[in-house]
Enzyme design. Structure first.
Site, mmCIF file in Angstrom:
data_model
loop_
_atom_site.group_PDB
_atom_site.id
_atom_site.type_symbol
_atom_site.label_atom_id
_atom_site.label_comp_id
_atom_site.label_asym_id
_atom_site.label_seq_id
_atom_site.Cartn_x
_atom_site.Cartn_y
_atom_site.Cartn_z
ATOM 1 C CB SER A 1 -0.951 -0.012 1.231
ATOM 2 O OG SER A 1 -1.619 1.198 1.332
ATOM 3 C CE1 TYR B 1 -3.488 -2.208 4.759
ATOM 4 C CE2 TYR B 1 -3.201 0.128 4.413
ATOM 5 C CZ TYR B 1 -3.578 -1.311 3.894
ATOM 6 O OH TYR B 1 -3.793 -1.384 2.527
#
Length: 271
Positions: free
Chosen positions: A147, A160
């Site tokens: 990401s 995350y």
């Protein structure tokens, strides 16, 4: 390279995609199937995998193998089933993952561990299981869906971002260690892509957020994202950033001036 020019370029190749029951995984499966690949669809929900398979080009060619990537015994059994049914793996797309929407102070340690387990440990475990088969083949391509958050780090996504950054670094080491054994390794860094990722994102207590973020809602369509990613993979790109102008600009600024980037992040509304 257009879709037409890529047609059938993956004929006789096997592409195994985790997290294939929706979103990015489903979109990637569609593109790979259209290019002639045999696609192995994996996620926990068998019914959703069958739904995706039924919509692929030549659905009878593709395989659904349901399992939980965080369970070591299930991962081993899934790998053995893939080899038994397909005899080989050409692409392993580690896409299964879980996002987060919580401040550090509000995130329980159990939630921290759950995110790291799914987004990091499960990915490297499945990859390690598959490595002997890639070495035996003398070829293969491992892909990790990281990401942009794993490159930058923002509010509400500490765990995350950490997990997605960790998988990037692990992939770099894997690439260095296995380059002479015929293994290619790519990391994809999505920006905002319109999927259900924010619905499933965990709050601090480990519960699903259950609503859509504005940034995700206005993000890149999953089909467009998948087209760009597969084109980059077939071009042997190793570091693939796919997103809107804002995300690409953020990555570029972070390389030139990390101080400026984090000053901008502190002032931004990223939830």
């Amino acid at each position: 390279m257009t879709q037409e020019s890529m047609q059938n370029t993956l004929e006789h190749q096997v592409v195994w995609i985790t997290g294939a029951s929706s979103g990015i995984g489903e979109a990637l499966a569609t593109v790979f199937a259209n290019l002639g690949a045999k696609v192995v669809l994996s996620a926990r929900r068998k019914d959703e995998l069958e739904r995706v398979r039924s919509q692929l080009n030549q659905p009878e060619r593709h395989v659904c193998i349901a399992f939980d990537v965080t369970q070591a015994d299930q991962a081993q059994q899934a790998l053995e089933e893939v080899i038994a049914k397909c005899q080989r793996i050409d692409f392993l797309i580690n896409n299964a993952g879980l996002s987060q929407r919580a401040l550090i102070a509000d995130t329980l340690m159990d939630t921290e561990r759950r995110i790291m387990d799914i987004d990091y440990f499960a990915q490297i475990h499945l990859t390690k299981l598959a490595l002997p088969y890639f070495v035996q083949q003398g070829a293969g391509h491992v892909v990790f869906i990281s990401s942009v958050a794993g490159l930058l780090g923002t509010q509400y996504r500490a765990s995350y971002s950490a997990a997605k950054g960790a998988i990037h670094m692990w992939a770099n080491s894997l690439r260095a260690e296995y380059a002479e054994k015929g293994l290619s390794v790519s990391v994809v860094f999505p920006g905002f892509v319109k999927t259900n990722v924010s619905f499933n994102a965990l709050n601090g207590a480990g519960q699903a957020q259950a609503h859509q973020d504005d940034a995700i809602e206005n993000g890149l369509e999953a089909d467009d994202f998948a087209q760009k990613v597969v084109k980059a993979l077939l071009g042997n790109q190793e570091y693939i950033v796919v997103g809107g102008l804002k995300e690409k600009l953020g990555v570029a600024i972070s390389r030139i001036s990390p101080k400026l980037m984090y000053k901008m992040i502190r002032k931004s509304k990223v939830k």
